[in-house]
Design a protein around this motif. Sequence first.
Motif, PDB file in Angstrom:
ATOM      1  N   ARG B  42       0.839  -1.205   0.000  1.00 18.59           N
ATOM      2  CA  ARG B  42       0.000   0.000   0.000  1.00 18.59           C
ATOM      3  C   ARG B  42       0.867   1.245   0.000  1.00 18.59           C
ATOM      4  NH1 ARG B  42      -2.112   0.913   4.564  1.00 18.59           N
ATOM      5  NH2 ARG B  42      -1.030  -0.572   5.874  1.00 18.59           N
ATOM      6  N   SER B  43       0.512   2.236  -0.880  1.00 18.59           N
ATOM      7  CA  SER B  43       1.195   3.533  -0.815  1.00 18.59           C
ATOM      8  C   SER B  43       0.177   4.625  -1.103  1.00 18.59           C
ATOM      9  CB  SER B  43       2.329   3.611  -1.836  1.00 18.59           C
ATOM     10  OG  SER B  43       1.807   3.672  -3.134  1.00 18.59           O
ATOM     11  N   GLY B  44       0.492   5.844  -0.654  1.00 21.29           N
ATOM     12  CA  GLY B  44      -0.452   6.953  -0.824  1.00 21.29           C
ATOM     13  C   GLY B  44      -1.076   7.260   0.514  1.00 21.29           C
ATOM     14  N   SER B  45      -2.373   7.538   0.502  1.00 24.67           N
ATOM     15  CA  SER B  45      -3.036   7.882   1.757  1.00 24.67           C
ATOM     16  C   SER B  45      -3.264   6.613   2.572  1.00 24.67           C
ATOM     17  CB  SER B  45      -4.375   8.556   1.451  1.00 24.67           C
ATOM     18  OG  SER B  45      -5.288   8.339   2.516  1.00 24.67           O
ATOM     19  N   ALA B  46      -2.796   6.597   3.825  1.00 26.61           N
ATOM     20  CA  ALA B  46      -2.909   5.390   4.651  1.00 26.61           C
ATOM     21  C   ALA B  46      -4.370   5.027   4.877  1.00 26.61           C
ATOM     22  CB  ALA B  46      -2.198   5.603   5.985  1.00 26.61           C
ATOM     23  N   ALA B  47      -5.205   6.037   5.134  1.00 24.84           N
ATOM     24  CA  ALA B  47      -6.627   5.768   5.397  1.00 24.84           C
ATOM     25  C   ALA B  47      -7.293   5.146   4.178  1.00 24.84           C
ATOM     26  CB  ALA B  47      -7.328   7.062   5.773  1.00 24.84           C
ATOM     27  N   ASP B  48      -7.042   5.732   2.998  1.00 27.92           N
ATOM     28  CA  ASP B  48      -7.661   5.213   1.770  1.00 27.92           C
ATOM     29  C   ASP B  48      -7.230   3.778   1.502  1.00 27.92           C
ATOM     30  OD1 ASP B  48      -7.490   8.368  -0.135  1.00 27.92           O
ATOM     31  OD2 ASP B  48      -8.912   7.617   1.367  1.00 27.92           O
ATOM     32  N   THR B  49      -5.925   3.524   1.609  1.00 28.24           N
ATOM     33  CA  THR B  49      -5.454   2.178   1.269  1.00 28.24           C
ATOM     34  C   THR B  49      -5.890   1.155   2.305  1.00 28.24           C
ATOM     35  OG1 THR B  49      -3.329   2.624   2.315  1.00 28.24           O
ATOM     36  CG2 THR B  49      -3.471   2.977  -0.052  1.00 28.24           C
ATOM     37  N   GLN B  50      -5.995   1.558   3.562  1.00 30.49           N
ATOM     38  CA  GLN B  50      -6.474   0.608   4.572  1.00 30.49           C
ATOM     39  C   GLN B  50      -7.944   0.268   4.322  1.00 30.49           C
ATOM     40  OE1 GLN B  50      -5.594   2.155   8.461  1.00 30.49           O
ATOM     41  NE2 GLN B  50      -3.384   2.047   8.116  1.00 30.49           N
ATOM     42  N   ALA B  51      -8.732   1.282   3.958  1.00 33.57           N
ATOM     43  CA  ALA B  51     -10.153   1.035   3.672  1.00 33.57           C
ATOM     44  C   ALA B  51     -10.299   0.118   2.472  1.00 33.57           C
ATOM     45  CB  ALA B  51     -10.870   2.362   3.429  1.00 33.57           C
ATOM     46  N   ILE B  52      -9.542   0.405   1.416  1.00 37.31           N
ATOM     47  CA  ILE B  52      -9.616  -0.432   0.211  1.00 37.31           C
ATOM     48  C   ILE B  52      -9.186  -1.853   0.524  1.00 37.31           C
ATOM     49  CG2 ILE B  52      -8.591  -0.811  -2.073  1.00 37.31           C
ATOM     50  CD1 ILE B  52      -8.489   2.221  -2.404  1.00 37.31           C
ATOM     51  N   SER B  53      -8.115  -2.031   1.271  1.00 31.17           N
ATOM     52  CA  SER B  53      -7.651  -3.384   1.616  1.00 31.17           C
ATOM     53  C   SER B  53      -8.718  -4.133   2.397  1.00 31.17           C
ATOM     54  CB  SER B  53      -6.393  -3.337   2.478  1.00 31.17           C
ATOM     55  OG  SER B  53      -5.386  -2.630   1.848  1.00 31.17           O
ATOM     56  N   ASP B  54      -9.378  -3.439   3.327  1.00 37.14           N
ATOM     57  CA  ASP B  54     -10.432  -4.109   4.113  1.00 37.14           C
ATOM     58  C   ASP B  54     -11.558  -4.598   3.206  1.00 37.14           C
ATOM     59  OD1 ASP B  54     -10.229  -1.948   7.070  1.00 37.14           O
ATOM     60  OD2 ASP B  54      -9.063  -3.696   6.426  1.00 37.14           O
ATOM     61  N   TYR B  55     -11.986  -3.733   2.277  1.00 37.66           N
ATOM     62  CA  TYR B  55     -13.023  -4.151   1.324  1.00 37.66           C
ATOM     63  C   TYR B  55     -12.560  -5.353   0.512  1.00 37.66           C
ATOM     64  CZ  TYR B  55     -16.271  -0.178   1.645  1.00 37.66           C
ATOM     65  OH  TYR B  55     -17.202   0.742   2.062  1.00 37.66           O
ATOM     66  N   LEU B  56     -11.325  -5.281  -0.024  1.00 35.07           N
ATOM     67  CA  LEU B  56     -10.801  -6.351  -0.869  1.00 35.07           C
ATOM     68  C   LEU B  56     -10.747  -7.670  -0.100  1.00 35.07           C
ATOM     69  CD1 LEU B  56      -7.895  -4.627  -2.842  1.00 35.07           C
ATOM     70  CD2 LEU B  56     -10.084  -5.407  -3.728  1.00 35.07           C
ATOM     71  N   LYS B  57     -10.309  -7.584   1.133  1.00 34.78           N
ATOM     72  CA  LYS B  57     -10.217  -8.795   1.956  1.00 34.78           C
ATOM     73  C   LYS B  57     -11.602  -9.431   2.105  1.00 34.78           C
ATOM     74  CE  LYS B  57      -7.864 -10.132   6.135  1.00 34.78           C
ATOM     75  NZ  LYS B  57      -6.939  -9.801   7.180  1.00 34.78           N
ATOM     76  N   TYR B  58     -12.584  -8.596   2.356  1.00 34.08           N
ATOM     77  CA  TYR B  58     -13.953  -9.082   2.530  1.00 34.08           C
ATOM     78  C   TYR B  58     -14.492  -9.678   1.235  1.00 34.08           C
ATOM     79  CZ  TYR B  58     -19.050  -8.699   2.812  1.00 34.08           C
ATOM     80  OH  TYR B  58     -20.396  -8.947   2.747  1.00 34.08           O
ATOM     81  N   TYR B  59     -14.355  -8.917   0.133  1.00 30.97           N
ATOM     82  CA  TYR B  59     -14.881  -9.418  -1.143  1.00 30.97           C
ATOM     83  C   TYR B  59     -14.231 -10.734  -1.535  1.00 30.97           C
ATOM     84  CZ  TYR B  59     -17.006  -4.834  -2.132  1.00 30.97           C
ATOM     85  OH  TYR B  59     -17.745  -3.684  -2.087  1.00 30.97           O
ATOM     86  N   LEU B  60     -12.904 -10.827  -1.356  1.00 28.72           N
ATOM     87  CA  LEU B  60     -12.198 -12.040  -1.747  1.00 28.72           C
ATOM     88  C   LEU B  60     -12.603 -13.210  -0.868  1.00 28.72           C
ATOM     89  CD1 LEU B  60      -8.700 -10.550  -2.527  1.00 28.72           C
ATOM     90  CD2 LEU B  60     -10.229 -11.633  -4.159  1.00 28.72           C
ATOM     91  N   ALA B  61     -12.858 -12.957   0.391  1.00 26.37           N
ATOM     92  CA  ALA B  61     -13.292 -14.044   1.284  1.00 26.37           C
ATOM     93  C   ALA B  61     -14.650 -14.589   0.833  1.00 26.37           C
ATOM     94  CB  ALA B  61     -13.371 -13.534   2.720  1.00 26.37           C
ATOM     95  N   MET B  62     -15.578 -13.682   0.518  1.00 27.39           N
ATOM     96  CA  MET B  62     -16.914 -14.096   0.022  1.00 27.39           C
ATOM     97  C   MET B  62     -16.777 -14.878  -1.265  1.00 27.39           C
ATOM     98  SD  MET B  62     -19.569 -13.155   1.719  1.00 27.39           S
ATOM     99  CE  MET B  62     -18.914 -13.288   3.329  1.00 27.39           C
ATOM    100  N   HIS B  63     -15.980 -14.321  -2.177  1.00 31.69           N
ATOM    101  CA  HIS B  63     -15.787 -14.905  -3.505  1.00 31.69           C
ATOM    102  C   HIS B  63     -15.217 -16.315  -3.374  1.00 31.69           C
ATOM    103  CE1 HIS B  63     -14.853 -15.083  -7.745  1.00 31.69           C
ATOM    104  NE2 HIS B  63     -13.558 -15.220  -7.513  1.00 31.69           N
ATOM    105  N   SER B  64     -14.270 -16.476  -2.491  1.00 29.47           N
ATOM    106  CA  SER B  64     -13.610 -17.768  -2.340  1.00 29.47           C
ATOM    107  C   SER B  64     -14.578 -18.815  -1.770  1.00 29.47           C
ATOM    108  CB  SER B  64     -12.365 -17.564  -1.489  1.00 29.47           C
ATOM    109  OG  SER B  64     -12.205 -18.529  -0.573  1.00 29.47           O
TER     110      SER B  64
END
Lengths: 206, 198
Positions: B42-64
């Motif tokens: 992650r690079s750039g805004s810490a808040a933005d990238t942490q939020a995006i990572s949390d969403y991605l983690k959730y979506y990928l868990a559902m998808h899997s």
Amino acid sequence: MGDNIMAYNGGSVIAMAGKNCVAIASDLRYGIQNHTVGFDFPKVQRVNEHTFVGLPGLLTDTQTFHEKLNYRMKMYSLRENREMKPQVVAHMCESLLYERRFGPYFVEPVIAGLENGTTPYLCAMDLIGATLKTQDFVLAGTSSQAMFGLAETLWKPDLDADHLFEVISQVMLNAVDRDALAGWGCRVWVMTPEKVTVRDLKARQD
Amino acid sequence: MAVEFDGGVVMGADSRTTTGSYIANRVSDKITELTDKIWICRSGSAADTQAISDYLKYYLAMHSVELNEEPLVRTAAALGQQMCYSNKNAVQAGLIVAGWDRAKGGQVYNIPLGGTLVRQPFSIGGSGSTYIYGYCDAHYKPGMSKEECLTFVHNSLALAMARDGSSGGVIRTVVITKDGIERNMVPGNRLPIFYEGP
């Protein structure tokens, strides 16, 4: 140059008084915003036998102000045939800065010296020449808040030259390690009535 | 940065988070887990990238769970791209999605600021990356081993950390292969040393 011109280049200076000695330290970074361009740019100069002047802030003004100061000090010593005392150096800086009250030099001088070769003298100024004289320590630069905390904790009165060196080194190193715009090495000068030593500190290069 | 090798990927990052010029965290962890074998730099805004990572983690868990399989690295990267591109005016996020899957082995996908998605053999990002484009281009060779990739990552990051005010601290690395994950940390006093002035 951005919103904070004093943080455009970055850099910090601190000076402390001990028992018949003074120490002054500066980081060595030359940077342009977050790009580090050089590693050997001290902000402190020894201007005469008994006085150091540190000029953190905008580095172009650091260089120019050092040159102006050197010129005035040499003229003084030619006319008066004697060395400028630290207090007089400070008053001269104050005057040179206030001359430019409405278009100032972006530097915050830190002056350290030994009056009569023995008594510590410390003085700090803002960019338009308001002076602050004190007996313990003076500092300025982008790491100033961190340096204040460490200096208040670690400084004690009447430290000898070796202990003063240790204290000022720890304050400098740990303060600049929390500052993205200062660091890349530190240089410490210690002045006693007998001699001046200068040492480079082993510091983080990031 | 992240580098692909035969059998997996090596990911590396510095550990400095700044607010203005104050170093708020000098030991941050910028490499985040999305799934077992897919991680993200992650690079750039810490808040933005942490939020995006949390969403991605959730979506990928559902998808899997729905797929009943480990998700592909390309899937994670594409989801990351969607989030960055659709919200391009609101977020400042430079992401590198890397990992291993059964379909294509080790892969590295770079998602810079506007939301482009591009697969690269190696990828660098963040403010310090500008200082090491030349070094990386000169020293990267295809077909490097895991150890050579690790050396390449450590040297590149050390150089960037020396020159960029916003980078520093320790070097954290994550190596992802079909056999699992290896996390490592090289502290500041053991970084490779290069030219440091006269």
